[in-house]
Every structure is written in structure tokens, then in C-alpha cells.
Design a protein around this motif. Structure first.
Motif: not given
Length: 338
Positions: A145, A149, A153
Motif C-alpha cells: 500500500k 499512500k 494520501s
């Protein structure tokens, strides 16, 4: 009566002679057949042996050509072959190898393919062959991930400019390629570290490190993890959060890597293509993999920099691996024997 006995004896002898002649002919034919069969079997065996030897030699040459970490060779024998002559450099190198042999108990080495992934290859091969598990932080996070991210993110859409070593690939598919690299690293690391038998683990490593495409994905995954760690450290500095290890301060103090983007563009993108990791990046590599990398720098023989640890700040519980280099560019794997 005597005449009849002689006639019977003569007839019997003639019958036996005739029978022997027939048997003799059959025996001769049988022997000739057996000799012929034996000769052909021997020729066939010799032919099969030659074919098997040629096939074995072919497979051995192919494996040696593809295997990026070769089998062990005698340290002093390697030194004598590589550093002939009486030049100052040759003498220094031979002395350094003798020092390793007699005082550091390094009796053999494994040669590592000399390309721009050399140091990553030497480090990962030892981690896998020793069965060293994931670093603690990697057990707590799903590394698959990390690309997502970083992109979504943390808004680092500039990772589309990430270049994959000799492919020099950039573009919108960088995210998908990075995820495949992370999958290759996670799957192979988990499988090999879970294998307890040393010989079986060694065989798995030889198979993995003779597959160039898989190898490159491993190294690109490590490069990306280095980038991810630098991004996190950079954010901590900006937000004035908890103190970061000194190695990040050294790395970000360089004009060519003052922020994550410049670090990627000026350093990471070229690793595997035109440059190797430098000394500062070796500190980062040891830190993120949680291993103490001990490097014997032969060109620094008789100085304090002959033996260096990366990173210099490490935890006691970290595993230790060793490298040997003659020029800080290409690295080999030293093997210890007591």
C-alpha cells in the motif's frame, strides 16, 4: 557281432559330429550376435554419455552466465588472479586481501555481477540466503500500500516521474509498475525467510538471482522504499515532529537531494542505470532494512576507513551482513571461516 558294434559306434560318432557342427554354428552365430549387441550398446552408452556431458556443460554455462551471484571462490586465489604485477595499487590490494584472510577469517568470497544494481544485489542476496525476516516496521505495515499512500494520501503525484533503472521508464503507469515490484519483494522475501533448511533456501536464492526481471523488480522496490522513508522524514522535519535519525539530515543536506523530489530525480532514478548507491544512501539502506552492513573497503587499507558500518547508529538486535569493495562502486560478498 563285432562288425555291428563298430557300425553302431561309427554311426553314433557321425551323429554326434553332425550335431556338434550344428550346435557349433548356432553357438558361433549367438556369440557373433552377442558381440555385435555389446558393441552397439557400448557405442550407444558412449554416445549418451557424451550427449549428457554436453547438456550438463551447457546448463552449467547457462546457469553461471545468468546467476548474478557466483559460487564461492578462494579469497587469496582470487586476489592473485585479479591483482597481478608489482604496481603500488596491486601490492596494496594483495596486502588488504591477506589482512582479511589472516586476521578477519575471511577465506572465500562470492563475486557479484558488476552492474549498477551491484550493492543492492549483494545486500538482498545475503538477507535472503541467511533467512533474515522482514524488518519490524515492515511487519506492522503492508508495503503493497506504500505507492498508493504516497500518491493519494500524501499527494506526491510526482512519483509518475519515477524511473525504473535501465528501463528509464516514466509515465502514468509508474504506480502499477511500482505495485508489481512491491509484490515481488514481499512474496519472495516471505517465502524464502520462511524456509528453514539452509540448502533449500540457497537453491531458492540461486533460482531467484538468475531471473533478471524478478531481480530488477526487487531492487526497484527497495529504491521506492528508500524514497518513501525520505518523504516521511522530510514531512517530520517540516512539521517539526519527533527528531529523525542523523542519516536523513546528511542526505537532505546535499544540494542534489534537498527534498524528496530532487532525491528521486537526481539519485534514485539513475540507480541501476548509470550510478550505484553512494555512501550516504548505504546508511539509509541499512536503516530501512534494519541490518548492520559492515563494509571492508580495500582501497582504504591501513586507514580508519578500511572497515565501516552502515548505518553507524544501529540496534544491537539487528542482523549483520558484510560486503567487500575495492573501489566503493562494485561489491562482493565475503565468507567467513574459523
Amino acid at each position: 557281432g563285432r562288425h555291428e558294434v563298430q557300425s553302431w559306434t561309427t554311426a553314433t560318432k557321425e551323429s554326434l559330429c553332425l550335431m556338434w557342427q550344428k550346435v557349433k554354428v548356432q553357438l558361433m552365430l549367438s556369440m557373433s550376435f552377442l558381440v555385435t549387441v555389446f558393441w552397439y550398446c557400448r557405442r550407444l552408452y558412449s554416445l549418451l554419455a557424451q550427449l549428457l556431458k554436453r547438456w550438463s556443460n551447457y546448463l552449467q554455462r547457462k546457469l553461471i552466465r545468468n546467476l548474478s551471484v557466483l559460487t564461492e571462490v578462494d579469497l587469496l586465489g582470487y586476489s592473485a588472479r585479479e591483482w597481478k604485477g608489482e604496481t603500488k595499487q596491486a601490492k596494496l590490494m594483495r596486502e588488504a586481501y591477506e589482512e582479511l584472510f589472516w586476521n578477519y577469517h575471511i577465506k572465500y568470497l562470492r563475486q557479484v555481477r558488476r552492474d549498477y544494481y551491484c550493492v543492492l544485489r549483494a545486500v538482498l542476496f545475503q538477507i535472503f540466503s541467511q533467512g533474515i525476516p522482514f524488518p519490524s516496521w515492515m511487519k506492522e505495515r503492508d508495503i503493497l500500500k506504500l505507492p498508493e499512500k504516497l500518491l493519494y494520501s500524501q499527494g506526491c503525484n510526482w512519483i509518475q516521474q519515477y524511473s525504473f533503472g535501465p528501463e528509464r521508464y516514466t509515465g502514468p503507469n509508474a504506480f502499477g509498475k511500482l505495485r508489481k515490484c512491491m509484490e515481488t519483494l514481499k512474496t519472495n522475501w516471505a517465502e524464502i525467510s520462511a524456509t528453514k533448511d539452509h540448502e533449500e533456501r540457497g537453491s531458492m536464492c540461486n533460482t531467484l538471482f538468475s531471473d533478471e526481471s524478478k531481480e530488477h523488480r526487487l531492487y526497484e522496490a527497495i529504491k521506492f522504499i528508500m524514497l518513501y522513508e525520505v518523504v516521511e522524514a522530510y514531512e517530520q522535519i517540516k512539521n517539526r515532529e519527533e527528531p529523525i535519525p542523523n542519516l536523513f539530515s546528511r542526505l537532505l543536506a546535499r544540494d542534489s537531494s534537498s527534498d524528496p523530489l530532487s532525491f528521486m530525480m537526481n539519485h534514485l532514478n539513475s540507480i541501476g542505470d548509470s550510478i550505484c548507491l553512494d555512501q550516504v544512501e548505504l546508511f539509509l539502506l541499512g536503516y530501512l532494512l534494519e541490518v548492520k552492513i559492515r563494509v571492508y573497503r580495500l582501497h582504504k587499507f591501513n586507514t580508519e576507513e578500511f572497515q565501516v558500518n552502515y548505518p553507524d547508529e544501529y540496534r544491537r538486535e539487528w542482523n549483520e551482513i558484510s560486503l567487500l569493495t575495492e573501489d566503493d562502486r562494485y561489491y562482493h560478498i565475503p565468507l567467513f571461516r574459523t
